[in-house]
Design a protein around this motif. Structure first.
Motif, PDB file in Angstrom:
ATOM      1  N   TYR A 117      -8.473   7.886  43.861  1.00 16.17           N
ATOM      2  CA  TYR A 117      -7.487   8.959  43.760  1.00 16.17           C
ATOM      3  C   TYR A 117      -6.190   8.447  43.120  1.00 16.17           C
ATOM      4  CZ  TYR A 117      -5.196  13.302  45.411  1.00 16.17           C
ATOM      5  OH  TYR A 117      -4.554  14.518  45.493  1.00 16.17           O
ATOM      6  N   LEU A 118      -5.736   7.275  43.546  1.00 22.27           N
ATOM      7  CA  LEU A 118      -4.461   6.751  43.058  1.00 22.27           C
ATOM      8  C   LEU A 118      -4.587   6.108  41.681  1.00 22.27           C
ATOM      9  CD1 LEU A 118      -3.027   5.196  46.358  1.00 22.27           C
ATOM     10  CD2 LEU A 118      -2.553   7.439  45.352  1.00 22.27           C
ATOM     11  N   ILE A 119      -5.590   5.277  41.489  1.00 27.04           N
ATOM     12  CA  ILE A 119      -5.738   4.555  40.217  1.00 27.04           C
ATOM     13  C   ILE A 119      -5.986   5.518  39.060  1.00 27.04           C
ATOM     14  CG2 ILE A 119      -7.238   2.982  38.934  1.00 27.04           C
ATOM     15  CD1 ILE A 119      -5.307   1.526  40.752  1.00 27.04           C
ATOM     16  N   ASN A 120      -6.703   6.586  39.312  1.00 25.09           N
ATOM     17  CA  ASN A 120      -7.053   7.523  38.240  1.00 25.09           C
ATOM     18  C   ASN A 120      -6.052   8.662  38.072  1.00 25.09           C
ATOM     19  OD1 ASN A 120      -9.543   6.243  37.468  1.00 25.09           O
ATOM     20  ND2 ASN A 120     -10.431   7.022  39.369  1.00 25.09           N
ATOM     21  N   SER A 121      -4.990   8.654  38.845  1.00 19.27           N
ATOM     22  CA  SER A 121      -3.997   9.720  38.725  1.00 19.27           C
ATOM     23  C   SER A 121      -3.074   9.477  37.537  1.00 19.27           C
ATOM     24  CB  SER A 121      -3.166   9.822  40.007  1.00 19.27           C
ATOM     25  OG  SER A 121      -2.122  10.771  39.841  1.00 19.27           O
ATOM     26  N   ALA A 122      -2.788  10.536  36.798  1.00 21.39           N
ATOM     27  CA  ALA A 122      -1.833  10.461  35.690  1.00 21.39           C
ATOM     28  C   ALA A 122      -0.401  10.633  36.173  1.00 21.39           C
ATOM     29  CB  ALA A 122      -2.166  11.520  34.642  1.00 21.39           C
ATOM     30  N   TYR A 123      -0.238  10.878  37.465  1.00 23.63           N
ATOM     31  CA  TYR A 123       1.079  11.187  38.019  1.00 23.63           C
ATOM     32  C   TYR A 123       1.389  10.282  39.205  1.00 23.63           C
ATOM     33  CZ  TYR A 123       0.662  15.469  35.278  1.00 23.63           C
ATOM     34  OH  TYR A 123       0.513  16.366  34.246  1.00 23.63           O
ATOM     35  N   SER A 124       2.676  10.096  39.470  1.00 25.17           N
ATOM     36  CA  SER A 124       3.131   9.491  40.719  1.00 25.17           C
ATOM     37  C   SER A 124       3.315  10.596  41.750  1.00 25.17           C
ATOM     38  CB  SER A 124       4.441   8.736  40.499  1.00 25.17           C
ATOM     39  OG  SER A 124       4.237   7.599  39.673  1.00 25.17           O
ATOM     40  N   PHE A 125       3.368  10.210  43.017  1.00 30.25           N
ATOM     41  CA  PHE A 125       3.458  11.193  44.091  1.00 30.25           C
ATOM     42  C   PHE A 125       4.749  10.987  44.887  1.00 30.25           C
ATOM     43  CE2 PHE A 125      -1.016  10.640  43.084  1.00 30.25           C
ATOM     44  CZ  PHE A 125      -1.424  11.970  42.918  1.00 30.25           C
ATOM     45  N   VAL A 126       5.802  11.644  44.423  1.00 32.14           N
ATOM     46  CA  VAL A 126       7.107  11.589  45.080  1.00 32.14           C
ATOM     47  C   VAL A 126       7.545  13.010  45.388  1.00 32.14           C
ATOM     48  CG1 VAL A 126       9.528  10.910  44.874  1.00 32.14           C
ATOM     49  CG2 VAL A 126       7.738   9.459  43.875  1.00 32.14           C
ATOM     50  N   ASP A 127       7.744  13.273  46.657  1.00 28.90           N
ATOM     51  CA  ASP A 127       8.231  14.581  47.089  1.00 28.90           C
ATOM     52  C   ASP A 127       9.634  14.784  46.520  1.00 28.90           C
ATOM     53  OD1 ASP A 127       7.791  16.933  48.466  1.00 28.90           O
ATOM     54  OD2 ASP A 127       8.637  16.178  50.338  1.00 28.90           O
ATOM     55  N   SER A 128       9.835  15.837  45.721  1.00 30.47           N
ATOM     56  CA  SER A 128      11.121  16.051  45.052  1.00 30.47           C
ATOM     57  C   SER A 128      11.325  17.539  44.826  1.00 30.47           C
ATOM     58  CB  SER A 128      11.150  15.291  43.719  1.00 30.47           C
ATOM     59  OG  SER A 128      12.362  15.511  43.030  1.00 30.47           O
ATOM     60  N   TYR A 129      12.289  18.109  45.551  1.00 35.51           N
ATOM     61  CA  TYR A 129      12.507  19.557  45.446  1.00 35.51           C
ATOM     62  C   TYR A 129      13.986  19.885  45.627  1.00 35.51           C
ATOM     63  CZ  TYR A 129      12.337  19.109  50.560  1.00 35.51           C
ATOM     64  OH  TYR A 129      12.557  18.710  51.857  1.00 35.51           O
ATOM     65  N   ASP A 130      14.335  21.040  45.159  1.00 30.02           N
ATOM     66  CA  ASP A 130      15.708  21.539  45.278  1.00 30.02           C
ATOM     67  C   ASP A 130      15.809  22.388  46.536  1.00 30.02           C
ATOM     68  OD1 ASP A 130      18.308  22.401  44.841  1.00 30.02           O
ATOM     69  OD2 ASP A 130      17.703  23.996  43.438  1.00 30.02           O
ATOM     70  N   GLU A 131      16.695  22.010  47.442  1.00 33.22           N
ATOM     71  CA  GLU A 131      16.884  22.777  48.677  1.00 33.22           C
ATOM     72  C   GLU A 131      18.312  23.320  48.706  1.00 33.22           C
ATOM     73  OE1 GLU A 131      17.136  21.877  53.399  1.00 33.22           O
ATOM     74  OE2 GLU A 131      15.274  21.264  52.394  1.00 33.22           O
ATOM     75  N   PRO A 132      18.468  24.627  48.478  1.00 32.45           N
ATOM     76  CA  PRO A 132      19.810  25.219  48.378  1.00 32.45           C
ATOM     77  C   PRO A 132      20.438  25.518  49.737  1.00 32.45           C
ATOM     78  CG  PRO A 132      18.157  26.882  47.965  1.00 32.45           C
ATOM     79  CD  PRO A 132      17.408  25.607  48.194  1.00 32.45           C
ATOM     80  N   THR A 133      20.472  24.516  50.628  1.00 31.94           N
ATOM     81  CA  THR A 133      21.083  24.660  51.947  1.00 31.94           C
ATOM     82  C   THR A 133      22.007  23.473  52.175  1.00 31.94           C
ATOM     83  OG1 THR A 133      19.423  23.379  53.174  1.00 31.94           O
ATOM     84  CG2 THR A 133      18.916  25.718  52.746  1.00 31.94           C
ATOM     85  N   ARG A 134      22.647  23.463  53.324  1.00 38.19           N
ATOM     86  CA  ARG A 134      23.535  22.340  53.645  1.00 38.19           C
ATOM     87  C   ARG A 134      22.751  21.050  53.865  1.00 38.19           C
ATOM     88  NH1 ARG A 134      24.596  21.521  59.376  1.00 38.19           N
ATOM     89  NH2 ARG A 134      23.319  22.897  60.674  1.00 38.19           N
ATOM     90  N   TYR A 135      21.419  21.167  54.074  1.00 36.89           N
ATOM     91  CA  TYR A 135      20.581  19.973  54.243  1.00 36.89           C
ATOM     92  C   TYR A 135      20.063  19.440  52.903  1.00 36.89           C
ATOM     93  CZ  TYR A 135      20.623  21.619  59.054  1.00 36.89           C
ATOM     94  OH  TYR A 135      21.028  22.044  60.305  1.00 36.89           O
ATOM     95  N   GLY A 136      20.345  20.171  51.833  1.00 39.05           N
ATOM     96  CA  GLY A 136      19.935  19.736  50.510  1.00 39.05           C
ATOM     97  C   GLY A 136      21.132  19.599  49.597  1.00 39.05           C
ATOM     98  N   ARG A 137      21.466  20.702  48.915  1.00 37.44           N
ATOM     99  CA  ARG A 137      22.620  20.682  48.018  1.00 37.44           C
ATOM    100  C   ARG A 137      23.917  20.384  48.765  1.00 37.44           C
ATOM    101  NH1 ARG A 137      21.810  26.082  44.254  1.00 37.44           N
ATOM    102  NH2 ARG A 137      19.609  25.724  43.689  1.00 37.44           N
ATOM    103  N   GLY A 138      23.951  20.743  50.045  1.00 36.83           N
ATOM    104  CA  GLY A 138      25.161  20.501  50.829  1.00 36.83           C
ATOM    105  C   GLY A 138      25.482  19.028  51.003  1.00 36.83           C
ATOM    106  N   ARG A 139      24.540  18.164  50.745  1.00 38.72           N
ATOM    107  CA  ARG A 139      24.762  16.719  50.873  1.00 38.72           C
ATOM    108  C   ARG A 139      25.260  16.080  49.565  1.00 38.72           C
ATOM    109  NH1 ARG A 139      19.167  15.125  54.116  1.00 38.72           N
ATOM    110  NH2 ARG A 139      19.691  16.139  56.110  1.00 38.72           N
ATOM    111  N   TYR A 140      25.269  16.859  48.510  1.00 36.92           N
ATOM    112  CA  TYR A 140      25.724  16.348  47.209  1.00 36.92           C
ATOM    113  C   TYR A 140      27.239  16.134  47.230  1.00 36.92           C
ATOM    114  CZ  TYR A 140      27.105  16.432  42.285  1.00 36.92           C
ATOM    115  OH  TYR A 140      27.667  16.147  41.066  1.00 36.92           O
TER     116      TYR A 140
END
Length: 404
Positions: A239-262
């Motif tokens: 699964y990992l060796i043949n993947s064309a992608y890396s697996f990093v959780d990355s999303y935009d969270e428009p709350t104080r727990y996401g953008r509010g930390r910027y």
């Protein structure tokens, strides 16, 4: 009378001039003789000088290597008696490719700066001068013991040539494992770690850098002491060796727990629309791993301005990949976690929770994901958090449910 005196005077002057002329001639002749003698001596000196230098150098400054045996430099932390025993049994070429691309010892005396510099080296030549078998680096970031150690040893068994293990523990902690364990002598030089601080991200980068020293490592997965595999090694590796992608959780969270930390103090290098959040338990390929450990510009901003209630381990790598490598990131994690209970920490599962149905629900999640741009139900390879009491039922179900 006057004429006599004048004649005597002229005669006296003539004698003086004659004496003066003879003196000049004598001095001139003496100078010629001395010059010839000196010239002869100088010629003899310079003619003999090369022989003198050659003879001196051969005796004093050029060592004789004909009887020398060069042995492999021992960088381990073993005591002198153990090192001496190793040297008696083992003679190696100091400049061998094998020792450079596949270091046997993970312990070393490098500082983080030296380690990151060394790990960031990338060969320009694409072909490898040896038979390279791509490996998966399993990097364990722990607070001490590994309660799931027997399960991981069972998972790894028989697949050692396809994997590498790295463990970051608190400084001074000594893992007590048998010499035939994949975890034996796999503790990397560590430093203090504090939850929610940049020290946690420092440890992640330290693990990545140590794993990058082995040129055969192609994929890098970060795990904790409460993580377990939910598929067998063959499935995980493929699964990992043949993947064309890396697996990093990355999303935009428009709350104080996401953008509010910027923090706007990160401008102009990091803007709000760059900002992302995600799980710290990532999996990346070699190219992305090198990029992460080589960065100091953006990480310095996180260390200065991402302080509680901003947590670098939840924002640094997701934001960095969104800015520069979003097209090669799957934007999801391969580690299952249950956040349904709410709060700052996910649910922890003990012995009473471990059933065949529970494990199958993780293995075949209700919602499909994309693998190499194709829909699949196989989304998670690992799961957390599991209490030490979960080990026994997990061992019992490993062969019938998880396939190892």
């Amino acid at each position: 009378m006057a004429r006599g005196r004048a004649g005597e005077k002229e005669e006296h002057i003539g004698l003086l001039k004659l004496a003066q002329t003879l003196s000049f001639l004598l001095i001139f002749m003496a100078g010629i003789i001395i010059g010839l003698a000196a010239s002869s001596h100088i010629d003899r000196y310079f003619n003999s000088l090369p022989q003198m230098l050659s003879s001196s150098a051969s005796v004093q400054t050029v060592p004789d290597y004909s009887n020398c045996t060069v042995i492999h430099r021992d960088c381990s932390n073993d005591d002198d008696d153990v090192k001496a025993a190793k040297k008696k049994d083992e003679i190696r070429d100091c400049w061998s490719v094998d020792g450079f691309v596949r270091p046997e010892e993970v312990r070393h005396g490098m500082s983080d700066d030296e380690l990151f510099w060394r790990a960031s080296m990338v060969p320009v030549k694409e072909e490898y001068p040896y038979d390279r078998v791509p490996k998966v680096a399993f990097m364990f970031l722990t607070r001490g013991a590994l309660p799931m150690l027997p399960l991981w040893e069972k998972f790894f068994r028989g697949n050692e040539k396809f994997l590498s293990v790295y463990v970051h523990t608190p400084p001074g902690y000594d893992m007590n494992v048998s010499s035939d364990s994949p975890f034996y002598n796999r503790q990397v030089p560590s430093q203090k770690v504090a939850w929610g601080s940049p020290l946690l991200t420092d440890a992640e980068k330290r693990l990545l850098a140590n794993a990058l020293l082995d040129f055969s490592n192609e994929r890098f997965v970060l795990l904790s002491e409460s993580c377990v595999p939910v598929y067998n090694f063959t499935t995980v590796y493929s699964y990992l060796i043949n993947s064309a992608y890396s697996f990093v959780d990355s999303y935009d969270e428009p709350t104080r727990y996401g953008r509010g930390r910027y923090s706007r103090k990160m401008l102009p290098d990091i803007k709000l629309h760059h900002w992302r959040k995600g799980s710290q338990w990532f999996e990346v390929n070699r190219k992305i791993a090198i990029y992460i450990i080589s960065d100091s510009k953006y990480y310095s901003l996180f260390k200065k301005f991402c302080r509680p209630a901003c947590y670098p381990d939840e924002h640094y790598i997701p934001t960095l990949l969104n800015m520069f490598h979003g097209s090669v990131n799957a934007n999801r994690s391969v580690t299952w976690v249950d956040w349904s209970i709410g709060g700052p920490h996910p649910a922890t599962y003990g012995a009473d929770n471990i059933t065949e149905g529970f494990l199958q629900s993780i293995r075949k999640n209700d919602t499909d994901c994309l693998y190499n741009e194709e829909p699949t139900s196989l989304c998670f390879l690992f799961a957390r958090k599991f209490a030490p009491s979960a080990l026994a039922p997990l061992m019992n179900l490993s062969s019938t449910v998880m396939g190892f």
